[in-house]
Design a protein around this motif. Structure first.
Motif, PDB file in Angstrom:
ATOM      1  N   LYS A 172       0.841  -1.193   0.000  1.00 19.17           N
ATOM      2  CA  LYS A 172       0.000   0.000   0.000  1.00 19.17           C
ATOM      3  C   LYS A 172       0.876   1.243   0.000  1.00 19.17           C
ATOM      4  CE  LYS A 172      -3.802  -2.328   2.247  1.00 19.17           C
ATOM      5  NZ  LYS A 172      -4.718  -2.351   3.385  1.00 19.17           N
ATOM      6  N   ARG A 173       0.301   2.376  -0.356  1.00 17.78           N
ATOM      7  CA  ARG A 173       1.067   3.615  -0.469  1.00 17.78           C
ATOM      8  C   ARG A 173       1.718   4.013   0.850  1.00 17.78           C
ATOM      9  NH1 ARG A 173      -3.102   7.118  -4.080  1.00 17.78           N
ATOM     10  NH2 ARG A 173      -2.871   5.849  -5.937  1.00 17.78           N
ATOM     11  N   ASP A 174       0.978   3.920   1.928  1.00 20.28           N
ATOM     12  CA  ASP A 174       1.546   4.296   3.237  1.00 20.28           C
ATOM     13  C   ASP A 174       2.762   3.436   3.573  1.00 20.28           C
ATOM     14  OD1 ASP A 174      -1.691   4.936   4.734  1.00 20.28           O
ATOM     15  OD2 ASP A 174      -0.343   6.272   3.628  1.00 20.28           O
ATOM     16  N   GLU A 175       2.648   2.148   3.317  1.00 16.79           N
ATOM     17  CA  GLU A 175       3.759   1.242   3.596  1.00 16.79           C
ATOM     18  C   GLU A 175       4.954   1.553   2.695  1.00 16.79           C
ATOM     19  OE1 GLU A 175       4.717  -3.548   3.666  1.00 16.79           O
ATOM     20  OE2 GLU A 175       2.648  -2.845   3.425  1.00 16.79           O
ATOM     21  N   ARG A 176       4.685   1.864   1.429  1.00 20.64           N
ATOM     22  CA  ARG A 176       5.762   2.202   0.508  1.00 20.64           C
ATOM     23  C   ARG A 176       6.464   3.491   0.951  1.00 20.64           C
ATOM     24  NH1 ARG A 176       4.057   3.148  -5.471  1.00 20.64           N
ATOM     25  NH2 ARG A 176       2.964   4.802  -4.374  1.00 20.64           N
ATOM     26  N   ASN A 177       5.692   4.487   1.375  1.00 16.99           N
ATOM     27  CA  ASN A 177       6.280   5.731   1.853  1.00 16.99           C
ATOM     28  C   ASN A 177       7.143   5.504   3.091  1.00 16.99           C
ATOM     29  OD1 ASN A 177       5.094   7.194  -0.191  1.00 16.99           O
ATOM     30  ND2 ASN A 177       3.286   7.739   1.027  1.00 16.99           N
ATOM     31  N   ARG A 178       6.652   4.662   3.985  1.00 16.26           N
ATOM     32  CA  ARG A 178       7.460   4.349   5.178  1.00 16.26           C
ATOM     33  C   ARG A 178       8.753   3.643   4.802  1.00 16.26           C
ATOM     34  NH1 ARG A 178       4.025   0.804   8.287  1.00 16.26           N
ATOM     35  NH2 ARG A 178       2.299   1.287   6.927  1.00 16.26           N
ATOM     36  N   GLN A 179       8.696   2.729   3.847  1.00 14.70           N
ATOM     37  CA  GLN A 179       9.893   2.022   3.408  1.00 14.70           C
ATOM     38  C   GLN A 179      10.881   2.973   2.759  1.00 14.70           C
ATOM     39  OE1 GLN A 179       8.526  -1.101   0.848  1.00 14.70           O
ATOM     40  NE2 GLN A 179       8.073  -2.510   2.556  1.00 14.70           N
ATOM     41  N   GLU A 180      10.387   3.912   1.957  1.00 14.27           N
ATOM     42  CA  GLU A 180      11.274   4.879   1.312  1.00 14.27           C
ATOM     43  C   GLU A 180      11.913   5.798   2.346  1.00 14.27           C
ATOM     44  OE1 GLU A 180       8.951   5.140  -2.972  1.00 14.27           O
ATOM     45  OE2 GLU A 180       8.899   6.846  -1.594  1.00 14.27           O
ATOM     46  N   ASN A 181      11.155   6.216   3.332  1.00 15.02           N
ATOM     47  CA  ASN A 181      11.704   7.069   4.389  1.00 15.02           C
ATOM     48  C   ASN A 181      12.764   6.333   5.197  1.00 15.02           C
ATOM     49  OD1 ASN A 181      10.123   9.216   3.655  1.00 15.02           O
ATOM     50  ND2 ASN A 181       8.509   8.780   5.156  1.00 15.02           N
ATOM     51  N   GLU A 234      16.036   6.030   3.225  1.00 14.58           N
ATOM     52  CA  GLU A 234      16.823   7.254   3.154  1.00 14.58           C
ATOM     53  C   GLU A 234      17.649   7.459   4.417  1.00 14.58           C
ATOM     54  OE1 GLU A 234      13.577   9.700   0.439  1.00 14.58           O
ATOM     55  OE2 GLU A 234      14.085  10.402   2.446  1.00 14.58           O
ATOM     56  N   LYS A 235      17.148   7.031   5.544  1.00 17.19           N
ATOM     57  CA  LYS A 235      17.866   7.190   6.818  1.00 17.19           C
ATOM     58  C   LYS A 235      18.921   6.119   7.013  1.00 17.19           C
ATOM     59  CE  LYS A 235      13.860   9.235   9.062  1.00 17.19           C
ATOM     60  NZ  LYS A 235      12.848   9.073  10.111  1.00 17.19           N
ATOM     61  N   ALA A 236      18.800   5.006   6.337  1.00 14.10           N
ATOM     62  CA  ALA A 236      19.672   3.857   6.561  1.00 14.10           C
ATOM     63  C   ALA A 236      21.137   4.103   6.220  1.00 14.10           C
ATOM     64  CB  ALA A 236      19.150   2.647   5.806  1.00 14.10           C
ATOM     65  N   PRO A 237      21.485   4.718   5.096  1.00 11.67           N
ATOM     66  CA  PRO A 237      22.912   4.803   4.773  1.00 11.67           C
ATOM     67  C   PRO A 237      23.651   5.826   5.634  1.00 11.67           C
ATOM     68  CG  PRO A 237      21.611   5.783   3.013  1.00 11.67           C
ATOM     69  CD  PRO A 237      20.665   5.215   4.007  1.00 11.67           C
ATOM     70  N   VAL A 238      23.934   5.431   6.865  1.00 11.81           N
ATOM     71  CA  VAL A 238      24.687   6.268   7.785  1.00 11.81           C
ATOM     72  C   VAL A 238      26.166   5.958   7.599  1.00 11.81           C
ATOM     73  CG1 VAL A 238      25.110   6.756  10.223  1.00 11.81           C
ATOM     74  CG2 VAL A 238      22.795   6.293   9.429  1.00 11.81           C
TER      75      VAL A 238
END
Length: 75
Positions: A11-20, A23-27
């Motif tokens: 679903k869109r909400d889940e996809r948006n959460r995954q994208e967010n 973006e934070k992951a590559p520390v």
């Protein structure tokens, strides 16, 4: 007969959460070699400071001990 792979509905909400989250992951993390080098460098600095402190204390003690010129014997 071939089996079909199941289709996952995102679903869109889940996809948006995954994208967010992605973006934070590559520390930026230090490699294990770089972390080890930093630790070795820190300990080496501590040892050098300790040795320098002992040298200055020793030189002060020697200067204090031999600061007065020797007196000739009056026999």
């Amino acid at each position: 007969m071939t089996k079909k792979t199941p289709i996952k509905i995102i679903k869109r909400d889940e996809r948006n959460r995954q994208e967010n989250n992605s973006e934070k992951a590559p520390v930026a993390r230090k490699s294990t070699q770089q972390a080890a080098r930093d630790m070795v460098n820190t300990v080496t600095n501590w040892v050098n400071e300790f040795q320098q402190k002992r040298r200055t204390e020793t030189s002060r003690a020697v200067q204090k001990l031999f600061s007065e010129p020797p007196q000739p014997n009056e026999a």
